[in-house]
Design a protein around this motif. Structure first.
Motif, mmCIF file in Angstrom:
data_model
loop_
_atom_site.group_PDB
_atom_site.id
_atom_site.type_symbol
_atom_site.label_atom_id
_atom_site.label_comp_id
_atom_site.label_asym_id
_atom_site.label_seq_id
_atom_site.Cartn_x
_atom_site.Cartn_y
_atom_site.Cartn_z
ATOM 1 N N GLY A 12 -6.816 85.183 -22.839
ATOM 2 C CA GLY A 12 -5.371 85.130 -23.093
ATOM 3 C C GLY A 12 -4.793 83.818 -22.576
ATOM 4 N N ALA A 14 -4.095 81.029 -23.968
ATOM 5 C CA ALA A 14 -3.258 80.173 -24.831
ATOM 6 C C ALA A 14 -1.772 80.348 -24.544
ATOM 7 C CB ALA A 14 -3.549 80.488 -26.301
ATOM 8 N N SER A 15 -1.420 81.394 -23.804
ATOM 9 C CA SER A 15 0.002 81.745 -23.694
ATOM 10 C C SER A 15 0.282 82.506 -22.393
ATOM 11 C CB SER A 15 0.342 82.626 -24.912
ATOM 12 O OG SER A 15 1.647 83.129 -24.856
ATOM 13 N N ILE A 17 0.924 84.600 -19.193
ATOM 14 C CA ILE A 17 0.291 84.766 -17.876
ATOM 15 C C ILE A 17 -1.069 84.051 -17.824
ATOM 16 C CG2 ILE A 17 -0.582 86.459 -16.203
ATOM 17 C CD1 ILE A 17 1.404 88.522 -17.503
ATOM 18 N N ARG A 37 -7.688 83.781 -28.995
ATOM 19 C CA ARG A 37 -7.954 83.634 -30.438
ATOM 20 C C ARG A 37 -7.039 82.570 -31.052
ATOM 21 N NH1 ARG A 37 -4.924 88.998 -32.893
ATOM 22 N NH2 ARG A 37 -2.929 88.514 -31.928
ATOM 23 N N ASP A 62 -12.099 86.151 -30.603
ATOM 24 C CA ASP A 62 -11.174 87.250 -30.873
ATOM 25 C C ASP A 62 -11.654 88.446 -30.060
ATOM 26 O OD1 ASP A 62 -9.791 89.434 -31.916
ATOM 27 O OD2 ASP A 62 -9.667 88.530 -33.909
HETATM 28 N N1 LIG Z 1 4.596 90.027 -20.192
HETATM 29 C C1 LIG Z 1 4.712 91.260 -19.700
HETATM 30 O O1 LIG Z 1 5.841 91.722 -19.435
HETATM 31 C C2 LIG Z 1 3.490 92.104 -19.455
HETATM 32 C C3 LIG Z 1 3.677 93.330 -18.819
HETATM 33 C C4 LIG Z 1 2.572 94.138 -18.577
HETATM 34 C C5 LIG Z 1 1.315 93.706 -18.961
HETATM 35 N N2 LIG Z 1 1.161 92.513 -19.590
HETATM 36 C C6 LIG Z 1 -0.204 92.121 -19.989
HETATM 37 O O2 LIG Z 1 -0.450 90.803 -19.561
HETATM 38 C C7 LIG Z 1 -1.446 90.219 -20.413
HETATM 39 C C8 LIG Z 1 -0.974 88.834 -20.838
HETATM 40 O O3 LIG Z 1 0.185 88.974 -21.656
HETATM 41 P P1 LIG Z 1 1.364 87.895 -21.711
HETATM 42 O O4 LIG Z 1 2.577 88.534 -21.203
HETATM 43 O O5 LIG Z 1 0.915 86.612 -21.144
HETATM 44 O O6 LIG Z 1 1.557 87.809 -23.312
HETATM 45 P P2 LIG Z 1 1.300 86.626 -24.356
HETATM 46 O O7 LIG Z 1 2.128 85.442 -23.977
HETATM 47 O O8 LIG Z 1 1.501 87.236 -25.698
HETATM 48 O O9 LIG Z 1 -0.237 86.241 -24.118
HETATM 49 C C9 LIG Z 1 -1.275 87.097 -24.522
HETATM 50 C C10 LIG Z 1 -2.391 86.239 -25.089
HETATM 51 O O10 LIG Z 1 -3.458 87.118 -25.492
HETATM 52 C C11 LIG Z 1 -3.907 86.679 -26.771
HETATM 53 N N3 LIG Z 1 -4.514 87.696 -27.599
HETATM 54 C C12 LIG Z 1 -3.906 88.724 -28.229
HETATM 55 N N4 LIG Z 1 -4.766 89.365 -29.021
HETATM 56 C C13 LIG Z 1 -5.943 88.708 -28.902
HETATM 57 C C14 LIG Z 1 -7.213 88.887 -29.489
HETATM 58 N N5 LIG Z 1 -7.450 89.817 -30.413
HETATM 59 N N6 LIG Z 1 -8.215 88.044 -29.126
HETATM 60 C C15 LIG Z 1 -7.998 87.051 -28.233
HETATM 61 N N7 LIG Z 1 -6.807 86.822 -27.663
HETATM 62 C C16 LIG Z 1 -5.794 87.639 -27.994
HETATM 63 C C17 LIG Z 1 -2.626 86.215 -27.438
HETATM 64 O O11 LIG Z 1 -2.921 85.449 -28.585
HETATM 65 P P3 LIG Z 1 -1.938 85.545 -29.879
HETATM 66 O O12 LIG Z 1 -0.753 84.679 -29.538
HETATM 67 O O13 LIG Z 1 -2.777 85.011 -30.984
HETATM 68 O O14 LIG Z 1 -1.549 86.991 -30.056
HETATM 69 C C18 LIG Z 1 -1.934 85.464 -26.336
HETATM 70 O O15 LIG Z 1 -2.331 84.119 -26.278
HETATM 71 C C19 LIG Z 1 -1.635 91.200 -21.576
HETATM 72 O O16 LIG Z 1 -2.814 91.954 -21.354
HETATM 73 C C20 LIG Z 1 -0.417 92.088 -21.481
HETATM 74 O O17 LIG Z 1 -0.642 93.372 -22.027
HETATM 75 C C21 LIG Z 1 2.221 91.695 -19.843
#
Ligand SMILES: NC(=O)c1ccc[n+]([C@@H]2O[C@H](COP(=O)([O-])OP(=O)(O)OC[C@H]3O[C@@H](n4cnc5c(N)ncnc54)[C@H](OP(=O)(O)O)[C@@H]3O)[C@@H](O)[C@H]2O)c1
Length: 264
Positions: A12, A14-15, A17, A37, A62
């Protein structure tokens, strides 16, 4: 902790956390293996880390494709046989009611959030154990502790992560592989924009609740510290974390709040 000799694998990256974690570890001069991905933004994270003077390895895959994960692990281990920390953080959220969501979408969410983390862990574990141990951090969610509307499959996948990695921690105790389960509340990232709807399309909206979250950088620093201190669990966020306590100790109140609080 001296990170100069450490190698940290982050998904994860690319974006949000994951990207913030990559930068924090790069600042400490750890070698970072970066996966996602989203190849374009992953390249951008690699470049950002390299600018900080550390080695950053581009390892896209992925999470829903086991063959891609296993190939990436084989390729990386040939060059970097010693991985010290795996941070299984990549994931996807959901914005759709259960009644309108086809089971294929539920499966897709599990494939990414649960089986993706499990597949990567299984692929890397033999190397970690052969090397005398290591640390696995997995990002679940506050909603891996309770249920919340518009996220049935997401909550379920994050509960599954909690159960799997808690059991794994006990199994790996004698192998010196530590496990930290991270449960974030709200973090200000693109998670709601990237969340999928009933058709599997991106929700595309930065939910108002998301903008009230802590920064990805703050979250990343707390995760790093929790791993350093070998914490079994980290609950990270703002006042919304109270919901975990309310669910546990005042469950009648929780059940009212869960249906009244705006879920976006
Ligand atoms: N932000 C919150 O409030 C929050 C709260 C609780 C838990 N979380 C967890 O924290 C983690 C990080 O999330 P984030 O908030 O940093 O969100 P984010 O900015 O959307 O980052 C998630 C990253 O995971 C990648 N990803 C998604 N599906 C994928 C796949 N099939 N294969 C490979 N990479 C994939 C995304 O790529 P794409 O851009 O291509 O989708 C994105 O780069 C996640 O597990 C999320 O569930 C976040």
């Amino acid at each position: 902790m001296d990170y100069k000799e450490k190698t940290v694998w982050i998904t994860g990256a690319a974006s949000g956390i994951g990207r913030a974690l990559a930068v924090e570890y790069a600042k400490k001069q750890a070698t970072v293996i970066l996966s996602d991905r989203d190849k374009e933004n992953l390249q951008a994270t690699v470049k950002e880390c390299e600018k900080l003077g550390t080695k950053a390895v581009y390892a896209p895959f992925d999470l829903a494709k086991a063959d891609e994960i296993e190939k990436a692990v084989n390729d990386v281990l040939k060059i970097y046989p010693k991985i010290n920390i795996l941070i299984s953080n990549g994931g996807i959220s959901q914005r759709s009611y259960a009644i309108e969501t086809p089971v294929e979408i539920d499966r897709k969410i599990f494939e990414i959030n649960f089986f993706g983390a499990v597949t990567l862990t299984k692929a890397l574990l033999p190397a970690l154990i052969a090397d005398g141990g290591g640390h696995i951090s997995v990002t679940s969610s506050m909603t891996g502790k309770f249920g919340f509307p518009l996220r049935t499959a997401y909550c379920a996948s994050k509960h599954a992560v909690q159960g799997y990695f808690e059991a794994l921690r006990a199994e790996l105790y004698d192998k010196n592989v530590k496990v930290t389960i991270v449960s974030p509340g709200r973090v200000y990232t693109n998670i709601s924009i990237n969340a999928i709807d009933k058709d599997g399309k991106a929700h595309g909206i930065l939910d108002p609740g998301q903008t009230k979250g802590i920064s990805a950088e703050k979250c990343a620093r707390k995760i790093m510290k929790a791993i350093e201190r070998n914490k079994k669990e980290l609950w990270v966020g703002g006042s919304e974390i109270l919901m975990i306590y309310i669910r546990k100790y005042m469950s009648p109140l929780f059940h009212v709040l869960a249906r009244k609080i705006n879920p976006t």
